[in-house]
Design a protein around this motif. Structure first.
Motif, PDB file in Angstrom:
ATOM      1  N   GLN A  72       0.830  -1.202   0.000  1.00 45.57           N
ATOM      2  CA  GLN A  72       0.000   0.000   0.000  1.00 45.57           C
ATOM      3  C   GLN A  72       0.867   1.256   0.000  1.00 45.57           C
ATOM      4  O   GLN A  72       0.555   2.245  -0.681  1.00 45.57           O
ATOM      5  CB  GLN A  72      -0.927   0.012   1.218  1.00 45.57           C
ATOM      6  CG  GLN A  72      -2.053  -0.990   1.136  1.00 45.57           C
ATOM      7  CD  GLN A  72      -2.894  -0.996   2.409  1.00 45.57           C
ATOM      8  OE1 GLN A  72      -2.581  -0.315   3.378  1.00 45.57           O
ATOM      9  NE2 GLN A  72      -3.961  -1.778   2.402  1.00 45.57           N
ATOM     10  N   GLY A  73       1.953   1.223   0.755  1.00 41.94           N
ATOM     11  CA  GLY A  73       2.872   2.363   0.781  1.00 41.94           C
ATOM     12  C   GLY A  73       3.496   2.596  -0.592  1.00 41.94           C
ATOM     13  O   GLY A  73       3.638   3.749  -1.029  1.00 41.94           O
ATOM     14  N   LEU A  74       3.867   1.518  -1.259  1.00 47.20           N
ATOM     15  CA  LEU A  74       4.418   1.664  -2.612  1.00 47.20           C
ATOM     16  C   LEU A  74       3.382   2.237  -3.572  1.00 47.20           C
ATOM     17  O   LEU A  74       3.705   3.104  -4.398  1.00 47.20           O
ATOM     18  CB  LEU A  74       4.917   0.310  -3.126  1.00 47.20           C
ATOM     19  CG  LEU A  74       6.199  -0.230  -2.496  1.00 47.20           C
ATOM     20  CD1 LEU A  74       6.514  -1.615  -3.054  1.00 47.20           C
ATOM     21  CD2 LEU A  74       7.357   0.710  -2.729  1.00 47.20           C
ATOM     22  N   GLU A  75       2.147   1.756  -3.463  1.00 49.42           N
ATOM     23  CA  GLU A  75       1.084   2.276  -4.323  1.00 49.42           C
ATOM     24  C   GLU A  75       0.831   3.759  -4.055  1.00 49.42           C
ATOM     25  O   GLU A  75       0.654   4.549  -4.991  1.00 49.42           O
ATOM     26  CB  GLU A  75      -0.200   1.478  -4.121  1.00 49.42           C
ATOM     27  CG  GLU A  75      -0.148   0.063  -4.671  1.00 49.42           C
ATOM     28  CD  GLU A  75      -1.381  -0.750  -4.336  1.00 49.42           C
ATOM     29  OE1 GLU A  75      -2.385  -0.154  -3.879  1.00 49.42           O
ATOM     30  OE2 GLU A  75      -1.340  -1.969  -4.525  1.00 49.42           O
ATOM     31  N   ARG A  76       0.809   4.140  -2.770  1.00 48.00           N
ATOM     32  CA  ARG A  76       0.617   5.551  -2.425  1.00 48.00           C
ATOM     33  C   ARG A  76       1.767   6.400  -2.953  1.00 48.00           C
ATOM     34  O   ARG A  76       1.553   7.502  -3.469  1.00 48.00           O
ATOM     35  CB  ARG A  76       0.485   5.719  -0.916  1.00 48.00           C
ATOM     36  CG  ARG A  76      -0.871   5.339  -0.368  1.00 48.00           C
ATOM     37  CD  ARG A  76      -1.034   5.812   1.067  1.00 48.00           C
ATOM     38  NE  ARG A  76      -0.022   5.280   1.957  1.00 48.00           N
ATOM     39  CZ  ARG A  76      -0.173   4.191   2.705  1.00 48.00           C
ATOM     40  NH1 ARG A  76      -1.308   3.520   2.670  1.00 48.00           N
ATOM     41  NH2 ARG A  76       0.781   3.782   3.495  1.00 48.00           N
ATOM     42  N   ALA A  77       2.985   5.891  -2.840  1.00 45.86           N
ATOM     43  CA  ALA A  77       4.143   6.643  -3.328  1.00 45.86           C
ATOM     44  C   ALA A  77       4.079   6.801  -4.842  1.00 45.86           C
ATOM     45  O   ALA A  77       4.377   7.889  -5.371  1.00 45.86           O
ATOM     46  CB  ALA A  77       5.436   5.937  -2.925  1.00 45.86           C
ATOM     47  N   GLU A  78       3.676   5.753  -5.539  1.00 51.30           N
ATOM     48  CA  GLU A  78       3.539   5.834  -6.997  1.00 51.30           C
ATOM     49  C   GLU A  78       2.445   6.819  -7.389  1.00 51.30           C
ATOM     50  O   GLU A  78       2.622   7.631  -8.306  1.00 51.30           O
ATOM     51  CB  GLU A  78       3.231   4.442  -7.565  1.00 51.30           C
ATOM     52  CG  GLU A  78       3.102   4.397  -9.063  1.00 51.30           C
ATOM     53  CD  GLU A  78       4.391   4.727  -9.789  1.00 51.30           C
ATOM     54  OE1 GLU A  78       4.307   5.177 -10.940  1.00 51.30           O
ATOM     55  OE2 GLU A  78       5.477   4.552  -9.209  1.00 51.30           O
ATOM     56  N   GLN A  79       1.326   6.777  -6.685  1.00 48.73           N
ATOM     57  CA  GLN A  79       0.230   7.712  -6.948  1.00 48.73           C
ATOM     58  C   GLN A  79       0.680   9.144  -6.677  1.00 48.73           C
ATOM     59  O   GLN A  79       0.391  10.049  -7.455  1.00 48.73           O
ATOM     60  CB  GLN A  79      -0.991   7.362  -6.087  1.00 48.73           C
ATOM     61  CG  GLN A  79      -2.179   8.265  -6.293  1.00 48.73           C
ATOM     62  CD  GLN A  79      -2.768   8.135  -7.696  1.00 48.73           C
ATOM     63  OE1 GLN A  79      -2.647   7.111  -8.340  1.00 48.73           O
ATOM     64  NE2 GLN A  79      -3.401   9.193  -8.159  1.00 48.73           N
ATOM     65  N   GLN A  80       1.392   9.350  -5.590  1.00 45.95           N
ATOM     66  CA  GLN A  80       1.899  10.684  -5.248  1.00 45.95           C
ATOM     67  C   GLN A  80       2.879  11.167  -6.311  1.00 45.95           C
ATOM     68  O   GLN A  80       2.866  12.344  -6.691  1.00 45.95           O
ATOM     69  CB  GLN A  80       2.577  10.663  -3.867  1.00 45.95           C
ATOM     70  CG  GLN A  80       3.040  12.015  -3.386  1.00 45.95           C
ATOM     71  CD  GLN A  80       1.886  12.966  -3.146  1.00 45.95           C
ATOM     72  OE1 GLN A  80       0.842  12.571  -2.657  1.00 45.95           O
ATOM     73  NE2 GLN A  80       2.068  14.224  -3.504  1.00 45.95           N
ATOM     74  N   ARG A  81       3.720  10.269  -6.820  1.00 47.58           N
ATOM     75  CA  ARG A  81       4.672  10.639  -7.861  1.00 47.58           C
ATOM     76  C   ARG A  81       3.941  11.091  -9.127  1.00 47.58           C
ATOM     77  O   ARG A  81       4.289  12.105  -9.732  1.00 47.58           O
ATOM     78  CB  ARG A  81       5.589   9.463  -8.180  1.00 47.58           C
ATOM     79  CG  ARG A  81       6.710   9.794  -9.168  1.00 47.58           C
ATOM     80  CD  ARG A  81       7.522   8.561  -9.532  1.00 47.58           C
ATOM     81  NE  ARG A  81       6.726   7.572 -10.226  1.00 47.58           N
ATOM     82  CZ  ARG A  81       6.423   7.609 -11.523  1.00 47.58           C
ATOM     83  NH1 ARG A  81       6.818   8.610 -12.265  1.00 47.58           N
ATOM     84  NH2 ARG A  81       5.700   6.645 -12.073  1.00 47.58           N
ATOM     85  N   ARG A  82       2.899  10.333  -9.493  1.00 44.51           N
ATOM     86  CA  ARG A  82       2.114  10.708 -10.671  1.00 44.51           C
ATOM     87  C   ARG A  82       1.436  12.071 -10.473  1.00 44.51           C
ATOM     88  O   ARG A  82       1.425  12.914 -11.376  1.00 44.51           O
ATOM     89  CB  ARG A  82       1.068   9.638 -10.987  1.00 44.51           C
ATOM     90  CG  ARG A  82       1.663   8.465 -11.742  1.00 44.51           C
ATOM     91  CD  ARG A  82       0.574   7.531 -12.242  1.00 44.51           C
ATOM     92  NE  ARG A  82       0.808   6.256 -11.562  1.00 44.51           N
ATOM     93  CZ  ARG A  82      -0.027   5.633 -10.759  1.00 44.51           C
ATOM     94  NH1 ARG A  82      -1.215   6.121 -10.538  1.00 44.51           N
ATOM     95  NH2 ARG A  82       0.301   4.505 -10.177  1.00 44.51           N
ATOM     96  N   GLU A  83       0.878  12.282  -9.284  1.00 46.68           N
ATOM     97  CA  GLU A  83       0.233  13.567  -8.992  1.00 46.68           C
ATOM     98  C   GLU A  83       1.249  14.705  -9.021  1.00 46.68           C
ATOM     99  O   GLU A  83       0.950  15.795  -9.538  1.00 46.68           O
ATOM    100  CB  GLU A  83      -0.457  13.512  -7.631  1.00 46.68           C
ATOM    101  CG  GLU A  83      -1.697  12.637  -7.605  1.00 46.68           C
ATOM    102  CD  GLU A  83      -2.267  12.484  -6.208  1.00 46.68           C
ATOM    103  OE1 GLU A  83      -1.735  13.106  -5.258  1.00 46.68           O
ATOM    104  OE2 GLU A  83      -3.250  11.740  -6.068  1.00 46.68           O
ATOM    105  N   ASP A  84       2.435  14.474  -8.487  1.00 47.07           N
ATOM    106  CA  ASP A  84       3.480  15.497  -8.511  1.00 47.07           C
ATOM    107  C   ASP A  84       3.900  15.818  -9.945  1.00 47.07           C
ATOM    108  O   ASP A  84       4.140  16.988 -10.280  1.00 47.07           O
ATOM    109  CB  ASP A  84       4.696  15.053  -7.695  1.00 47.07           C
ATOM    110  CG  ASP A  84       4.425  15.027  -6.199  1.00 47.07           C
ATOM    111  OD1 ASP A  84       3.402  15.616  -5.768  1.00 47.07           O
ATOM    112  OD2 ASP A  84       5.224  14.409  -5.461  1.00 47.07           O
ATOM    113  N   GLN A  85       4.014  14.781 -10.780  1.00 48.86           N
ATOM    114  CA  GLN A  85       4.365  15.016 -12.176  1.00 48.86           C
ATOM    115  C   GLN A  85       3.276  15.832 -12.880  1.00 48.86           C
ATOM    116  O   GLN A  85       3.584  16.751 -13.646  1.00 48.86           O
ATOM    117  CB  GLN A  85       4.585  13.695 -12.917  1.00 48.86           C
ATOM    118  CG  GLN A  85       5.881  13.010 -12.560  1.00 48.86           C
ATOM    119  CD  GLN A  85       6.037  11.665 -13.265  1.00 48.86           C
ATOM    120  OE1 GLN A  85       5.064  11.097 -13.757  1.00 48.86           O
ATOM    121  NE2 GLN A  85       7.268  11.167 -13.299  1.00 48.86           N
TER     122      GLN A  85
END
Length: 119
Positions: A72-85
């Protein structure tokens, strides 16, 4: 002292041999008793095995929970990365448009002024 062949042992020799056998037997029995003191019953062994199995099950369940949290942490980090991009791209577009639009307007005004105003 050697005994001639065919000679019967004396009572004293028999007594000494029996005493020696008795001491050897007592020592062996003491060693056996000491080893048996270290042996556990099947009930105790099974109870211990059940406790070990239960601990292993708890550890496996905890590990599965940690894996889930990690995923879940990895998924949240990936989602956050996409949102930041996406946010960075939007910011670049905003900055570009905030500089390009005034420059274009100024260029149009200069062109209009340079053509002059003819009545």
């Amino acid at each position: 002292m050697s005994v001639p062949p065919g000679a019967e042992p004396t009572l004293w020799e028999l007594h000494r041999a029996v005493s020696q056998l008795r001491e050897d037997l007592c020592g062996d029995l003491a060693q056996l008793a000491a080893r048996l003191d270290q042996v556990v019953t099947q009930d105790v062994y099974r109870a211990d095995q059940r406790a070990v199995d239960q601990r292993i099950s708890q550890i496996e369940a905890g590990l599965a929970g940690l894996r889930g949290e990690h995923d879940q942490g990895l998924e949240r980090a990936e989602q956050q990365r996409r949102e930041d991009q996406a946010q960075a791209a939007a910011t670049r577009r905003l900055v570009l448009s905030s500089f390009v639009a005034p420059l274009l307007l100024m260029a149009v005004q200069l062109w209009v002024v340079s053509r002059g105003s003819s009545p």
